[in-house]
Design an enzyme around this catalytic site. Structure first.
Site, PDB file in Angstrom:
ATOM      1  N   CYS A 294      46.832  37.096  40.602  1.00  0.00           N
ATOM      2  CA  CYS A 294      46.699  36.546  42.079  1.00  0.00           C
ATOM      3  C   CYS A 294      46.639  35.235  42.267  1.00  0.00           C
ATOM      4  CB  CYS A 294      45.331  36.998  42.856  1.00  0.00           C
ATOM      5  SG  CYS A 294      45.360  38.832  42.599  1.00  0.00           S
TER       6      CYS A 294
ATOM      7  N   HIS B 102      43.537  33.032  48.392  1.00  0.00           N
ATOM      8  CA  HIS B 102      44.056  34.224  48.030  1.00  0.00           C
ATOM      9  C   HIS B 102      43.735  35.344  49.014  1.00  0.00           C
ATOM     10  CE1 HIS B 102      45.245  37.889  46.128  1.00  0.00           C
ATOM     11  NE2 HIS B 102      44.155  38.044  45.540  1.00  0.00           N
TER      12      HIS B 102
ATOM     13  N   ASN C 284      46.265  43.096  49.807  1.00  0.00           N
ATOM     14  CA  ASN C 284      46.227  41.859  48.807  1.00  0.00           C
ATOM     15  C   ASN C 284      47.528  42.228  48.211  1.00  0.00           C
ATOM     16  OD1 ASN C 284      45.823  40.791  46.455  1.00  0.00           O
ATOM     17  ND2 ASN C 284      43.658  41.369  46.011  1.00  0.00           N
TER      18      ASN C 284
END
Length: 332
Positions: free
Chosen positions: A111, A253, A283
């Site tokens: 990520c 993020h 996500n």
């Protein structure tokens, strides 16, 4: 006056298949209220045949168009879900975009991948190794999720976001004003796909099918994400000379809405200035920051000269932050 990588255009791509919380609740022990209250996510997109490379090509094509160019000197692709274990996906993406002969490689920082890829591309530019670069974060997490695991299946989505960087001056809008990167491999098991690599294949233990799925230890990941992102972002602010109060938008993020607000709170940034995009896409790992930037730009939240702070945390574990004054660019 020193050189810098300067943001020149953004592009995004999402798969066609929209997956709502209601759909997931039909086969998982969950419901819309449970998912929203814990993550802030109401829907996500999952691939229905498109690969990571396919999404990367579309996002890259749009970013090049937004930047008004059809060529760059470098392609850096951040992904956890490459089209193949070998070779890297970036060279194929470059070829499909008509960028034959340019340097192209993948970055695997989960990520945090897009921030790492930005740092790598900007370093190429400031070192004089490239005059421009295409940076892409692209993921198809639906291909590595256990469909029966509600702790991961409700969180992750597929998508791609891309940015074109050009050579410019550090004092112009769009210039990346430095990077803060870090890792702690002692925490590698917090976010991991146990099987499929050389460690499993080199061992004498018979591989388990479940080992091919993505796993995550939610509570410690939450804690470390908040701590590491806040610490990294704070260090970056110190280097730029910005105070938290002077930051117009914090784009972290997009892992969890509570994480984003907790990081903003630790930094002393008003939570209302944290861009939230995960509600519509989930996500998307390395793609989450460029997707969030594109949404914010499209909704008119970002104006030329706005102070924008980026920060991410991912498997490895890894983390990273950067900042820029928002340029007058197009997002497609």
């Amino acid at each position: 006056m020193s050189g810098a990588g300067v943001l020149a255009g953004l592009g995004t791509a999402l798969p066609a298949r929209l997956v709502t919380n209601e759909e997931l609740s039909r086969h998982l022990d969950t419901d819309d209220e449970w998912i929203r209250s814990r993550t802030g996510i109401r829907q996500r997109y999952w691939s229905d045949g498109a690969s990571t490379g396919d999404l990367a090509v579309e996002a890259g094509r749009r970013a090049l168009k937004a930047a008004g160019t059809d060529t760059v000197d470098l392609v850096v692709l951040a992904t956890t879900t490459p089209d193949h274990p070998c070779p890297a996906t970036a060279p194929d993406v470059a070829a499909r975009l008509g960028l034959n002969g340019v340097a192209a490689y993948d970055v695997a920082a989960v990520c945090s991948g897009f921030v790492y890829a930005l740092a790598s591309a900007a370093a190429h530019i400031t070192a004089g190794l490239a005059g421009s670069a295409l940076v892409i974060g692209s993921e198809t997490y639906s291909t590595i999720l256990d469909p029966q695991d509600r702790t991961t299946s409700v969180i992750f989505g597929d998508g791609a976001g891309a940015a074109v960087l050009r050579s410019g001056s550090v004092d112009e809008q769009g210039a990346f004003l430095g990077f803060d990167l870090g890792s702690d491999g002692a925490l590698k098991d917090l976010i991991v796909i146990p099987g499929g690599g050389s460690r499993e294949r080199a061992g004498a233990v018979r591989p388990e099918p479940a080992g091919t799925y993505f796993t995550m230890q939610g509570k410690p990941v939450f804690r470390h994400a908040v701590t590491r992102m806040a610490s990294s972002a704070d260090a970056l602010l110190g280097r730029t000379g910005w105070s938290p109060a002077s930051v117009d938008w914090f784009v972290g993020h997009q892992a969890n809405a509570r994480i984003l607000h907790a990081v903003a709170d630790q930094l002393g940034i008003d939570g209302k200035r944290a861009v939230i995009d995960l509600d519509r896409v989930g996500n998307t790992s390395a793609a989450s920051i460029p997707l969030a930037l594109s949404r914010a730009a499209g909704e008119g939240l970002l104006w030329p000269g706005a102070r924008v702070l980026l920060s991410a945390f991912g498997g490895g574990v890894t983390w990273g932050s950067t900042a820029l004054l928002w340029p007058d660019i197009t997002a497609l």
